[in-house]
Design an enzyme around this catalytic site. Structure first.
Site, PDB file in Angstrom:
ATOM      1  CB  SER A 165      -0.972   0.048   1.052  1.00 57.16           C
ATOM      2  OG  SER A 165      -0.542   0.075   2.589  1.00 57.16           O
ATOM      3  CG  ASN A 166       3.700   2.707   3.052  1.00 55.27           C
ATOM      4  OD1 ASN A 166       3.416   3.828   3.233  1.00 55.27           O
ATOM      5  ND2 ASN A 166       3.404   1.836   3.944  1.00 55.27           N
ATOM      6  CG  MET A 197       7.834  -7.639   5.647  1.00 52.03           C
ATOM      7  SD  MET A 197       8.070  -6.226   6.812  1.00 52.03           S
ATOM      8  CE  MET A 197       7.980  -7.090   8.449  1.00 52.03           C
ATOM      9  CG  ASN A 219      12.414   1.206   6.215  1.00 49.79           C
ATOM     10  OD1 ASN A 219      11.322   0.735   5.640  1.00 49.79           O
ATOM     11  ND2 ASN A 219      12.352   0.712   7.359  1.00 49.79           N
ATOM     12  CG  HIS A 273      10.103   1.503  11.933  1.00 47.46           C
ATOM     13  ND1 HIS A 273      10.206   0.230  11.589  1.00 47.46           N
ATOM     14  CD2 HIS A 273       9.886   2.070  13.206  1.00 47.46           C
ATOM     15  CE1 HIS A 273      10.152  -0.204  12.943  1.00 47.46           C
ATOM     16  NE2 HIS A 273       9.978   0.658  13.607  1.00 47.46           N
ATOM     17  CB  SER A 285      10.090   7.635  11.541  1.00 51.00           C
ATOM     18  OG  SER A 285       9.538   7.562  12.892  1.00 51.00           O
ATOM     19  CD  GLU A 302      26.483  -0.223   6.851  1.00 50.79           C
ATOM     20  OE1 GLU A 302      25.750   0.647   7.560  1.00 50.79           O
ATOM     21  OE2 GLU A 302      27.032  -0.230   6.080  1.00 50.79           O
ATOM     22  CG  ASP A 355      13.810  -0.341  12.003  1.00 54.98           C
ATOM     23  OD1 ASP A 355      13.651   0.073  10.610  1.00 54.98           O
ATOM     24  OD2 ASP A 355      13.146  -0.910  12.575  1.00 54.98           O
ATOM     25  CB  ALA A 397      -0.040   8.752   9.354  1.00 56.88           C
ATOM     26  CD  GLU A 398       3.073   3.219   7.728  1.00 59.24           C
ATOM     27  OE1 GLU A 398       3.692   2.480   6.775  1.00 59.24           O
ATOM     28  OE2 GLU A 398       2.793   2.418   8.776  1.00 59.24           O
TER      29      GLU A 398
HETATM   30  C1  GRF Z   1       3.777  -0.657   6.776  1.00 56.65           C
HETATM   31  O1  GRF Z   1       3.103  -0.536   8.001  1.00 56.65           O
HETATM   32  C2  GRF Z   1       5.212   0.158   7.096  1.00 56.65           C
HETATM   33  O2  GRF Z   1       5.432   0.960   7.621  1.00 56.65           O
HETATM   34  C3  GRF Z   1       5.876  -1.510   7.653  1.00 56.65           C
HETATM   35  O3  GRF Z   1       5.277  -2.481   6.968  1.00 56.65           O
HETATM   36  C4  GRF Z   1       3.673  -2.079   6.422  1.00 56.65           C
HETATM   37  C5  GRF Z   1       3.750  -2.297   4.988  1.00 56.65           C
HETATM   38  O4  GRF Z   1       2.522  -2.006   4.346  1.00 56.65           O
HETATM   39  N1  GRF Z   1       7.397  -1.410   7.358  1.00 56.65           N
HETATM   40  P1  GRF Z   1       2.413  -1.756   2.969  1.00 56.65           P
HETATM   41  O5  GRF Z   1       2.883  -3.235   2.402  1.00 56.65           O
HETATM   42  O6  GRF Z   1       3.050  -0.734   2.487  1.00 56.65           O
HETATM   43  O7  GRF Z   1       1.065  -1.990   2.823  1.00 56.65           O
END
Ligand code: GRF
Length: 188
Positions: A20-21, A90, A107, A109, A136, A142, A145, A173-174
């Site tokens: 989704s991001n 991940m 990234n 987070h 964030s 390395e 986060d 919010a992301e």
């Molecule tokens: C998001 O909450 C991101 O911050 C975290 O994993 C999730 C990924 O969601 N690292 P998506 O795959 O972007 O929907």
């Protein structure tokens, strides 16, 4: 230093899941040269293909991390990627990969770093009794986060929130924060 030429860097987005991001970045007009995934069945990959984006999918399973990252690097190079945006990716990148792309990987987070690095951020924020959570965008180094924070957005933690409810609020919010901060970053 921001430039005012209007020229932005080409972005490669790394995903592992729903993406989704990634969708928020694409829809905001970020110049996405490649969407890559370590999970060939990631839902976000299908969306990227449906939207005409170049994609690369390879699982490290069976070939090992060095071979996987070498192939990923070739794909990123072929697509002339200049900045990597992790978006729900991940998997930990190796120190060698991070060093090769130093200062050019960002990234998102789902916590207000430096609080709650790693996993289960929402449950940990609720368990701690925090009044606010958030997200964030940071430079990847390395150390997990721990790179420079480029921007954050705060989200209230409401009475009765469980981790899923809070995650859903933070995700909104992301989707606002990441395109805004990445748009600035690719103009540097
Ligand atoms: C998001 O909450 C991101 O911050 C975290 O994993 C999730 C990924 O969601 N690292 P998506 O795959 O972007 O929907």
């Amino acid at each position: 230093m921001p430039n005012d030429t209007g020229v932005t860097k080409r972005v490669g987005i790394l995903i592992s899941g729903r993406g989704s991001n990634m969708m928020a970045l694409v829809e905001a007009g970020i110049d996405v040269a490649l969407v890559a995934s370590d999970k060939p069945d990631a839902a976000g990959l299908a969306w990227a293909r449906d939207h005409g984006l170049s994609t690369f999918a390879l699982s490290p399973k069976g070939i090992g991390k060095p071979a996987y990252e070498a192939a990923l690097n070739v794909a990123l190079g072929d697509a002339e990627v200049e900045v990597i945006a992790l978006a729900g990716y991940m998997r930990l990148l190796s120190d060698a990969f991070v060093a090769a792309w130093r200062g050019r990987i960002v990234n998102i987070h789902p916590s207000l770093l430096p609080k709650y690095k790693g996993l289960d951020t929402h449950a940990r924020a609720i368990a701690a009794g925090d009044a606010e959570a958030g997200c964030s965008v940071h430079v990847v180094t390395e150390e997990l986060d721990a790179g420079e924070v480029l921007g954050q957005e705060l989200v209230p933690i409401l009475p009765g929130d469980d981790a899923d409810a809070l995650a859903a609020r933070v995700l909104i919010a992301e989707h606002r924060l990441y395109p805004r901060i990445l748009a600035e970053f690719v103009r540097r």
